[in-house]
Design a protein around this motif. Structure first.
Motif, mmCIF file in Angstrom:
data_model
loop_
_atom_site.group_PDB
_atom_site.id
_atom_site.type_symbol
_atom_site.label_atom_id
_atom_site.label_comp_id
_atom_site.label_asym_id
_atom_site.label_seq_id
_atom_site.Cartn_x
_atom_site.Cartn_y
_atom_site.Cartn_z
ATOM 1 N N UNK A 220 8.974 -5.259 -16.372
ATOM 2 C CA UNK A 220 10.294 -4.853 -15.517
ATOM 3 C C UNK A 220 9.647 -5.441 -14.285
ATOM 4 N N UNK A 221 10.524 -5.973 -13.396
ATOM 5 C CA UNK A 221 10.410 -6.351 -12.110
ATOM 6 C C UNK A 221 11.650 -6.395 -11.305
ATOM 7 N N UNK A 222 11.800 -6.989 -10.061
ATOM 8 C CA UNK A 222 12.776 -7.211 -9.261
ATOM 9 C C UNK A 222 12.436 -7.566 -7.959
ATOM 10 N N UNK A 223 13.138 -8.588 -7.521
ATOM 11 C CA UNK A 223 12.740 -9.187 -6.018
ATOM 12 C C UNK A 223 12.579 -8.097 -5.054
ATOM 13 N N UNK A 224 13.462 -7.041 -4.822
ATOM 14 C CA UNK A 224 13.302 -5.923 -3.803
ATOM 15 C C UNK A 224 12.527 -4.597 -4.514
ATOM 16 N N UNK A 225 12.166 -4.556 -5.770
ATOM 17 C CA UNK A 225 11.685 -3.470 -6.150
ATOM 18 C C UNK A 225 10.442 -2.926 -5.222
ATOM 19 N N UNK A 226 10.592 -1.554 -5.101
ATOM 20 C CA UNK A 226 9.359 -1.132 -4.110
ATOM 21 C C UNK A 226 9.447 -1.863 -2.882
ATOM 22 N N UNK A 227 10.535 -1.994 -2.153
ATOM 23 C CA UNK A 227 10.616 -2.425 -1.140
ATOM 24 C C UNK A 227 10.129 -1.818 0.146
ATOM 25 N N UNK A 228 8.936 -2.509 0.922
ATOM 26 C CA UNK A 228 8.358 -1.732 1.776
ATOM 27 C C UNK A 228 9.031 -0.598 2.786
ATOM 28 N N UNK A 229 10.327 -1.086 3.124
ATOM 29 C CA UNK A 229 10.941 -0.225 4.128
ATOM 30 C C UNK A 229 11.292 0.854 3.462
ATOM 31 N N UNK B 90 3.000 10.634 -15.324
ATOM 32 C CA UNK B 90 1.892 10.191 -15.057
ATOM 33 C C UNK B 90 1.854 8.925 -14.272
ATOM 34 N N UNK B 91 2.897 8.192 -14.549
ATOM 35 C CA UNK B 91 3.036 7.052 -13.912
ATOM 36 C C UNK B 91 4.656 6.773 -13.516
ATOM 37 N N UNK B 92 4.659 6.041 -12.304
ATOM 38 C CA UNK B 92 6.054 5.843 -11.976
ATOM 39 C C UNK B 92 6.432 4.324 -11.400
ATOM 40 N N UNK B 93 7.472 3.805 -11.686
ATOM 41 C CA UNK B 93 8.042 2.533 -11.296
ATOM 42 C C UNK B 93 9.080 2.471 -10.365
ATOM 43 N N UNK C 245 0.748 -1.239 -0.028
ATOM 44 C CA UNK C 245 0.133 -0.087 -0.068
ATOM 45 C C UNK C 245 0.732 1.240 -0.014
ATOM 46 N N UNK C 246 1.942 1.179 0.560
ATOM 47 C CA UNK C 246 2.704 2.580 0.781
ATOM 48 C C UNK C 246 3.192 2.734 -0.590
ATOM 49 N N UNK C 247 3.778 1.895 -1.284
ATOM 50 C CA UNK C 247 4.294 2.137 -2.428
ATOM 51 C C UNK C 247 3.494 2.764 -3.731
#
Ligand SMILES: Cc1ncc(COP(=O)(O)O)c(C=O)c1O
Length: 445
Positions: free
Chosen positions: A316-325, A123-126, A106-108
């Motif tokens: 596009x992805x990644x194990x720790x992408x948009x990590x909660x911390x 408009x969008x961000x990753x 949710x925080x992301x």
């Protein structure tokens, strides 16, 4: 640019440094047995880097217990300084809920909304985990959209460590070739030999040559990627706008690298210069001190990463992408970056370089202090700083001596004195103290 006298001064400064920091030396000697160079490449300086024990506000404390005013701020990322209470609180709250849950938390989305609210072109961000990844994915999107492979980048522009952007990021001056049509020079061993073929290297601050090179290669180019080197090279707003316009005129995507520059104001560099990139790469401050990268921009391009409506052929992805911390720390950081906070940071940056340049004139020292907002550099040179080549010719040995002399006075800057940054807890007295300390350092060196 060392002579016998300056070599002696350097040796004395390094000896003093060793005398003051035996524990750092011990830890460095231990670390280098298992880590090449004892630490990541960017940390090393002669004779060895300090090991820090902790940070608090605008201060760092080394393992000897010596305190420094931090003007490096983790490669500019620590815009709030160290141990900011709201950031610590946000991290702790998220940690008690879970560190990495294998699902959105949710925080992301809150952080993405905050970024899109601040920056008109988003408009969008990753999110990803480094500036390197951010520029890699922005370039990949540009190539995919355009169907062209080559990219245009500026000589001396640093956009991370993937192959194509490591062309001419810091080329040796004996390899660079013509000033108006620079050679593409790989910056590290082991890079793909094709990387150099995929890059058109542009000369910074030279409109006529940029226009000629872009016109010549436009049918092969996917994009122009641009870091204005804010706080490193004196900026010309017209040049930044020119780069945006030349991209538009030639139907190339314009990627702005704001990985450092975003800390200049609410809407970042693009608001500051009045340009509208198609895609922007972020990093550093948006992660609140944790590893981070992000790229974003036009919905029609970014939505190619939206697989919810079936495959677009992009991913596009990644194990720790948009990590909660990271997201929690980033959001808590941005919330404190108010217009008043930027006024404070940028005011201190202006005060510092005005004071330093006054000092250099008064003492007749061939040096220049440069800032854009709270990012600043000190260069020892009598030349006008207009591009990578003029930066590469500055007196690095003098910068090293001043760096060591400033450490002895309790000021921690980046070891080349380039790309330093001021943090929010820094006060006028710290800035004035640094100006005086630089005055003493240059007089005796
Ligand atoms: C302008 C710029 N772009 C990109 C990067 C790469 O970011 P990272 O080190 O997070 O990969 C950096 C890093 O210093 C940078 O200064």
């Amino acid at each position: 640019m060392e002579n016998e006298t300056t070599k002696d001064v350097t040796a004395t400064l390094e000896e003093d440094y060793r005398g003051r920091t035996p524990r750092s030396q011990e830890l460095f000697e231990r670390a280098r047995k298992t880590m090449p160079g004892g630490a990541k490449g960017a940390y090393f300086h002669q004779p060895y880097p300090l090991t820090m024990a902790r940070g608090e506000g605008c201060y760092l404390h080394d393992v000897e217990g010596q305190r420094y005013v931090d003007f490096a701020n983790h490669h500019t990322a620590q815009v709030l300084g160290h141990n900011n209470p709201a950031v610590i609180d946000a991290i702790q709250k998220q940690m008690t809920k879970g560190i990495a849950l294998g699902a959105p938390v949710g925080i992301e989305a809150e952080l993405c909304e905050e970024m899109c609210r601040r920056v008109a072109s988003l408009d969008r961000i990753r999110f990803c985990n480094s500036g390197t990844e951010a520029t890699l994915h922005a370039i990949r999107l540009a190539r995919g959209v355009s169907g062209r492979v080559k990219i245009a980048k500026f000589e001396g522009g640093y956009h991370g460590s993937h192959d194509v952007v490591e062309i001419s990021s810091a080329p040796s001056l004996d390899k660079v070739g013509s000033e108006t049509a620079p050679n593409p020079v790989p910056s590290a061993g082991g890079m793909s030999p094709h990387a150099a073929e995929e890059v058109v290297v542009l000369p910074f601050n030279d409109e006529a040559s940029v226009e000629r090179l872009i016109t010549q290669h436009r049918d092969e180019l996917a994009c122009i990627i641009f870091d204005t080197k804010a706080g490193i090279v004196p900026q010309r707003k017209e040049f930044v706008q020119f780069v945006g316009e030349i991209a538009r005129k030639n139907d190339l995507l314009f990627i702005l690298d704001e990985i450092v520059g975003f800390r200049v104001g609410t809407g970042g560099l693009q608001e500051y210069y009045g340009v509208t990139p198609d895609l922007t790469a972020y990093g550093k401050v948006v992660g609140g001190g944790f590893p981070v990268g992000a790229f974003g921009g036009r919905a029609d391009i970014m939505d190619l990463l939206d697989g919810t409506r079936g495959s677009t052929g992009f991913f596009q992805s990644g194990t720790f992408s948009a990590h909660p911390i990271t997201m929690a720390a980033g959001l808590a950081t941005l919330k404190q970056l108010t217009p008043e906070a930027f006024d404070h940071l940028n005011g201190l940056g202006d005060r510092l370089t005005a004071g330093l340049n006054e000092l250099f004139t008064r003492e007749n020292i061939a040096a220049k202090a440069v800032n854009t907002g709270s990012v600043f550099s000190i260069h020892f040179t009598s030349e006008d700083l207009i591009n990578y080549r003029s930066l590469a010719r500055t007196d690095k040995a003098m910068a090293h001596r001043v760096f060591l002399a400033l450490l002895a006075e309790g000021y921690f800057l980046s070891h080349g004195l380039s790309m330093n940054a001021i943090s929010l807890p820094t006060e006028t007295r710290h800035v004035d103290g640094l100006i005086e300390a630089v005055g003493r350092a240059i007089k005796s060196r």
